[in-house]
Design an enzyme around this catalytic site. Structure first.
Site, PDB file in Angstrom:
ATOM      1  N   GLY A  57       0.920  -1.194   0.044  1.00  0.00           N
ATOM      2  CA  GLY A  57       0.001   0.166   0.006  1.00  0.00           C
ATOM      3  C   GLY A  57       0.862   1.245   0.049  1.00  0.00           C
ATOM      4  O   GLY A  57       2.115   1.191   0.311  1.00  0.00           O
ATOM      5  N   CYS A  84       5.179  -6.189   1.551  1.00  0.00           N
ATOM      6  CA  CYS A  84       5.568  -4.909   1.316  1.00  0.00           C
ATOM      7  C   CYS A  84       5.207  -3.957   2.634  1.00  0.00           C
ATOM      8  O   CYS A  84       5.493  -4.013   3.961  1.00  0.00           O
ATOM      9  CB  CYS A  84       5.380  -4.166   0.127  1.00  0.00           C
ATOM     10  N   TYR A  85       3.994  -2.982   2.326  1.00  0.00           N
ATOM     11  CA  TYR A  85       3.573  -2.322   3.332  1.00  0.00           C
ATOM     12  C   TYR A  85       2.806  -3.419   4.458  1.00  0.00           C
ATOM     13  O   TYR A  85       2.794  -3.098   5.537  1.00  0.00           O
ATOM     14  CB  TYR A  85       2.262  -1.331   2.893  1.00  0.00           C
ATOM     15  N   HIS A 175       7.697  -7.866  -3.859  1.00  0.00           N
ATOM     16  CA  HIS A 175       6.405  -8.129  -4.113  1.00  0.00           C
ATOM     17  C   HIS A 175       6.494  -9.565  -5.036  1.00  0.00           C
ATOM     18  O   HIS A 175       7.157  -9.594  -5.983  1.00  0.00           O
ATOM     19  CB  HIS A 175       5.972  -7.114  -5.201  1.00  0.00           C
ATOM     20  N   GLU A 177       4.246 -11.111  -6.118  1.00  0.00           N
ATOM     21  CA  GLU A 177       3.171 -11.166  -6.978  1.00  0.00           C
ATOM     22  C   GLU A 177       3.567 -10.919  -8.632  1.00  0.00           C
ATOM     23  O   GLU A 177       2.809 -11.108  -9.536  1.00  0.00           O
ATOM     24  CB  GLU A 177       1.902 -10.852  -6.372  1.00  0.00           C
ATOM     25  N   ASP A 233     -19.751 -10.701 -20.991  1.00  0.00           N
ATOM     26  CA  ASP A 233     -20.158 -10.973 -19.586  1.00  0.00           C
ATOM     27  C   ASP A 233     -21.493 -11.537 -19.579  1.00  0.00           C
ATOM     28  O   ASP A 233     -21.816 -12.323 -18.610  1.00  0.00           O
ATOM     29  CB  ASP A 233     -19.608  -9.626 -18.901  1.00  0.00           C
ATOM     30  N   LYS A 374     -12.008 -11.434 -15.669  1.00  0.00           N
ATOM     31  CA  LYS A 374     -12.166 -11.610 -17.178  1.00  0.00           C
ATOM     32  C   LYS A 374     -11.859 -12.754 -17.991  1.00  0.00           C
ATOM     33  O   LYS A 374     -12.445 -13.525 -18.500  1.00  0.00           O
ATOM     34  CB  LYS A 374     -11.691 -10.222 -18.008  1.00  0.00           C
TER      35      LYS A 374
END
Ligand code: XMP
Length: 518
Positions: A57, A84-85, A175, A177, A233, A374
């Protein structure tokens, strides 16, 4: 977390990467859900996640009002991984010291694992040049509480990974990710499988079965309506709701007069003959074009289209007796936007879909795709038997061609744009590039330029071709189409579309431009 037993909860502290964390976990077939950082402890207890990730963050833990994990989070006994944060928040809450660092770290760093630990399982064998991790922080831990030990360091971050000495709490300064952290996936897998003990059982097949069952249960003997457009969708939503409740589902398709060539017929065929649904079709072309007469301002156009759509939909829905549910194709990114603790970002354009409907209609909502990204929706579509052609369709905005012609919307301009659009689609598909781009479409400009055709002077309109690459529509770059494709587009449009004598190519990225012109 309604669908599975094993799941990981991601608490959002405002990182630009929060969605990415959830995606990476889902890629491992473990369900993952994002909630705001202060999600109540009782709710977490009832969700029963097998692990909790605290995202990064933009805040500093020592600032007034900085977001911190809820009281009692660490007492749950559920493994926690702070990123991280998230790491700084853990250290801070356990009495450590975090301060602004003179050596801010953005970009790659090489980590050195100092201690054997389940989180870094398999790291011994990784050569140094592959131990690259992605840093993005201005604060760092100056003093670690005694209850924590350091697991890894980098040149600039002596405290790069930590764990509590006797509780299941871990923290990473980098990170895992993002793709730039070369073996980040391995770290996340270690956390979700070795540490949290999750089973990889979340697949699109299981999602379809479980969510159809759930819809069936909640709908019972009542009726469901939903707005459909033929887009990915709403079509996947409709196929799923149709699978669950069959003929008690009434998809409503409103033709706003700003669809592509043959689109209405194709959508009707898809819903009636392929999906065998009870489609309600209403052609409201005249009503929309009447309401849009003389409207030039893009936002005004969107508002008029949105309002007219809701009026027509409510009118059509009113013809079906005893409806209790409204089904919507809301996706996860739309949901997260409203969850993030920073709040929704400013409105650049008011997107007209079906957002205003729930207020107008006192119906219970069914949003079966609310947990999906998606690409997962596309997978669900395939599981439901939809063809690649349908699930691979480019996005098409609710206001349709109406926001692809500048100034007012007229039948003449619609005809020009439809003809140009049909050529663009045909040629781009033929070149094999359709699937490789996010979107490609023509825009009609309200200017006329001079040309010459067969010795005659012409004074006609200009078509712009817009083609973009994007992952989520939030940012985009223009596509470097081969010249021969551009040449065919230009030749065919100028030769075959009456009223156009010039074609230009849009070379703007988003930001600072947007994908659509209005
Ligand atoms: P912009 O123009 O905002 O578009 O860069 C981003 C993506 O959203 C699509 N778009 C819409 N989709 N209703 C929709 O369903 C809308 O009103 C709408 N406006 C833009 C656009 O086509 C692009 O993919």
């Amino acid at each position: 977390m309604p669908y599975v037993t094993d799941s990981i909860l991601v608490l959002d502290f405002g990182s630009q990467y929060t969605q990415l964390i959830a995606r990476r976990i889902r890629e491992e077939k473990v369900y993952s859900e994002i909630q705001p950082f202060d999600y109540p402890i009782e709710s977490i207890e009832s969700l029963k996640p097998k692990g909790i990730v605290l995202s990064g963050g933009p805040s500093s833990v020592y600032e007034e009002g900085a977001p911190l994990p809820s009281e009692g989070l660490f007492e749950l006994g559920i493994p926690v991984l702070g990123i991280c944060y998230g790491l700084q928040a853990i250290a801070w809450q356990w009495g450590g010291e975090v301060a602004h660092s003179n050596r801010r770290e953005y970009g790659p760093a090489i980590i050195e694992v100092l201690k054997k630990d389940a989180l870094f399982e398999g790291f011994e064998a990784i050569p140094e040049n592959e131990r690259k991790v992605w840093m993005s922080h201005g604060d760092r831990i100056e003093n670690l509480p005694d209850t924590f030990e350091i697991l890894a360091k980098t040149e600039n971050s002596p405290v790069c990974a930590i764990r509590h000495v006797d509780r299941p709490i871990w923290g990473l300064q980098f990170h895992p990710e993002v793709h730039h952290t070369v073996h980040g996936k391995r770290i996340l897998k270690n956390f979700i499988f070795s540490i949290c003990g999750c089973q990889p059982s979340w697949t699109m097949q299981s999602f379809v079965e479980e969510s159809a069952e759930k819809i069936r249960e909640s709908v019972g003997k009542e009726k469901v309506i939903g707005a459909v457009s033929g887009g990915v969708d709403s079509t996947v939503m409709a196929a799923l709701v149709g699978k669950a409740v069959g003929k008690r589902f009434f998809p409503i398709f409103v033709n706003n007069g700003m669809l592509r060539k043959n689109e209405a017929e194709e959508v009707i065929h898809l819903y009636r003959d392929v999906l065998h649904l009870n489609l309600i079709y209403h052609d409201a072309t005249e009503r929309f074009l009447g309401a849009l007469k003389g409207v030039i301002d893009p936002e005004e156009k969107r508002k008029v289209i949105g309002k007219t759509f809701i009026d027509v939909f409510v009118q059509e829905a009113g013809k079906i007796q005893d409806v209790a549910f409204l089904a919507q194709g809301t996706l996860y990114p739309d949901v997260i936007e409203s969850v993030s603790f920073k709040g929704p970002s400013v409105t650049i354009k008011s997107h007209h879909n079906v957002g205003g409907l729930p207020d107008k209609m006192p119906l219970k909502l069914i949003e079966p795709l609310r947990e999906l990204f998606k690409d997962e929706v596309r997978e669900v579509g395939k599981v439901l038997g939809l063809t690649d052609d349908i699930v691979g369709r480019h996005p098409f905005p609710g206001p349709g061609l109406g926001i692809r012609m500048l100034d007012d919307v007229t039948p003449e301009k619609l005809e020009i744009l439809r003809d140009a659009d049909a050529i663009v689609m045909e040629e781009v598909r033929r070149s094999g590039l359709y699937r490789k781009v996010w979107q490609v479409f023509p825009v009609l400009l309200p200017v006329r330029t001079v040309g010459v055709m067969g010795d005659e002077r012409t004074y006609e309109q200009v078509i712009v071709i817009r083609a973009v690459h994007s992952v989520d529509g939030m940012t985009a770059d223009w596509v470097r189409f081969p010249y021969d494709v551009l040449a065919r587009l230009s030749n065919r449009i100028i030769n075959e579309v009456r009223g156009v004598n010039r074609v230009v190519y849009d070379i703007s990225s988003k930001p600072p431009s947007t994908i659509e012109w209005e």
